[in-house]
Design a protein around this motif. Structure first.
Motif, PDB file in Angstrom:
ATOM      1  N   GLU A 113     -18.881  36.560  56.001  1.00  0.00           N
ATOM      2  CA  GLU A 113     -17.822  36.790  56.998  1.00  0.00           C
ATOM      3  C   GLU A 113     -16.458  36.826  56.311  1.00  0.00           C
ATOM      4  O   GLU A 113     -15.635  37.697  56.590  1.00  0.00           O
TER       5      GLU A 113
ATOM      6  N   THR B  68     -27.489  46.374  54.896  1.00  0.00           N
ATOM      7  CA  THR B  68     -28.942  46.291  55.050  1.00  0.00           C
ATOM      8  C   THR B  68     -29.571  46.640  53.706  1.00  0.00           C
ATOM      9  O   THR B  68     -29.490  47.802  53.282  1.00  0.00           O
TER      10      THR B  68
ATOM     11  N   ARG C 115     -21.248  46.041  56.952  1.00  0.00           N
ATOM     12  CA  ARG C 115     -22.537  45.551  57.455  1.00  0.00           C
ATOM     13  C   ARG C 115     -23.629  46.064  56.525  1.00  0.00           C
ATOM     14  O   ARG C 115     -23.829  47.273  56.385  1.00  0.00           O
TER      15      ARG C 115
END
Ligand code: C5P
Length: 334
Positions: free
Chosen positions: A140, A168, A166
């Motif tokens: 964060e 992945t 973000r």
């Protein structure tokens, strides 16, 4: 050894990245562009060392040192101070001296500043013994520091979405060989390149679809097949970077003429990444580019490699224990 000799110091090694895909969507209300990118960490490393100090400072060495700010605007300092501010209640931290050995080209589209910020977060968490600061909080904080910082914590090959923050991970076996070309003094500002991309799209009235990961690229990565990956490398910022630094078109042509399987501008540029099929091809291409290509630094690398990793924790030298003196009845034995 720590730079100062005997005090406690923590060193973290962090790679640079290139983008195998960078699909840029429309500008959002917050000024960022919605992205779908495939990040790929490559074996060009900075090393960040932190140690307790009276006041916050940053010192930079290495071939690109002269192009890195050493005041409070350095993203590594911002990272350390942010982690200090967000540390759990009841924990105490000292200011740190940060030493960066800078090997990742500066302002080159390889996320060098973001890499140093990620490395500083990992190093300070270790130095300050904030073991209970979980990866979630670190990520964060990383996302707040810059769009590429969370990926530099992860490394490997990963899809980035949102504004790139973000992550992945993509599981892929094998490795790819790269030759990187970085032009000294060509540095591009990221906002300037995004603005140029918007301008070119407006002039050409190009429709801007929502960005999505390329299925072909993900399939090619599963096999780590250089030709298949090379055929689908794509960066929507490339035309903007070439428009602002036309020499990049010459660099791309030179690399392809000299036998690269494919070439792409990395991120917002101006670093150019050439994909080759083996280490031998990488040597041939780097020699050819150095002799016949436009002037620039040429570096061979492989990917994927891990993100920010602890490499050394030097603990302060403990004073030797006092000699055990025999008691009045002599040493206790048995
Ligand atoms: O997040 P970061 O500080 O690296 O972004 C630098 C600049 O790049 C932003 O201020 C913005 O102008 C541009 N940017 C963008 N869209 C993104 C990421 C960055 O427009 N997804």
């Amino acid at each position: 050894m720590s730079p100062a000799g005997s005090t406690e110091a923590v060193s973290v090694r962090v790679p640079g990245k290139i983008n195998l895909q960078l699909a840029v969507g429309p500008e959002r209300d917050d000024g960022y562009h919605e992205l779908s990118t495939v990040f790929h960490a490559v074996s060009v490393y900075d090393r960040v060392t932190v140690q307790p100090a009276e006041r916050w400072s940053v010192h930079v060495t290495g071939p690109y040192a002269h192009r890195v700010p050493t005041d409070d605007s350095n993203l590594a300092v911002v990272a350390a101070r942010t982690l200090a501010r967000r540390r759990p209640r009841g924990t105490k931290v000292d200011p740190v001296r940060i030493d960066i050995d800078k090997r990742i080209p500066v302002a080159g589209g390889m996320a060098g500043g973001s890499a140093d910020a990620a490395a500083t977060l990992v190093a300070c968490r270790e130095l300050w013994a904030l073991d209970h600061v979980e990866n979630g909080l670190l990520e964060e904080i990383a996302a707040g520091l810059g769009s590429d910082v969370p990926f530099m914590l992860h490394g490997g090959t990963a899809i980035g979405s949102g504004r790139g923050e973000r992550i992945t991970p993509i599981l892929a076996r094998g490795e790819l060989h790269w030759v990187l070309w970085a032009g000294e003094g060509l540095g591009l500002s990221t906002p300037e390149v995004y603005a140029e991309c918007d301008r070119l799209r407006e002039v050409a009235r190009t429709p801007v679809p929502d960005p999505a990961p390329s299925g072909e690229l993900l399939t090619a990565l599963r096999r780590m097949d250089a030709d298949a990956v090379g055929a689908v490398l794509r960066n929507d910022l490339q035309d903007a970077a070439v428009s602002l630094r036309p020499v990049l078109a010459e660099v791309l042509d030179a690399g392809l003429d000299l036998g690269a399987r494919a070439g792409v501008v990395s991120g917002s540029g101006p670093t150019v990444a050439f994909l080759v099929g083996s280490q031998a091809e990488a040597i041939d291409l780097s020699v050819g580019l150095a002799a016949n290509g436009p002037m620039g630094d040429i570096v061979r690398a492989v990917g994927p490699v891990p993100g920010a990793q602890l490499v050394q924790h030097v603990r302060p030298t403990q004073p030797p224990p006092p000699p055990t003196r025999p008691g009045p009845l002599g040493p206790v034995t048995g």
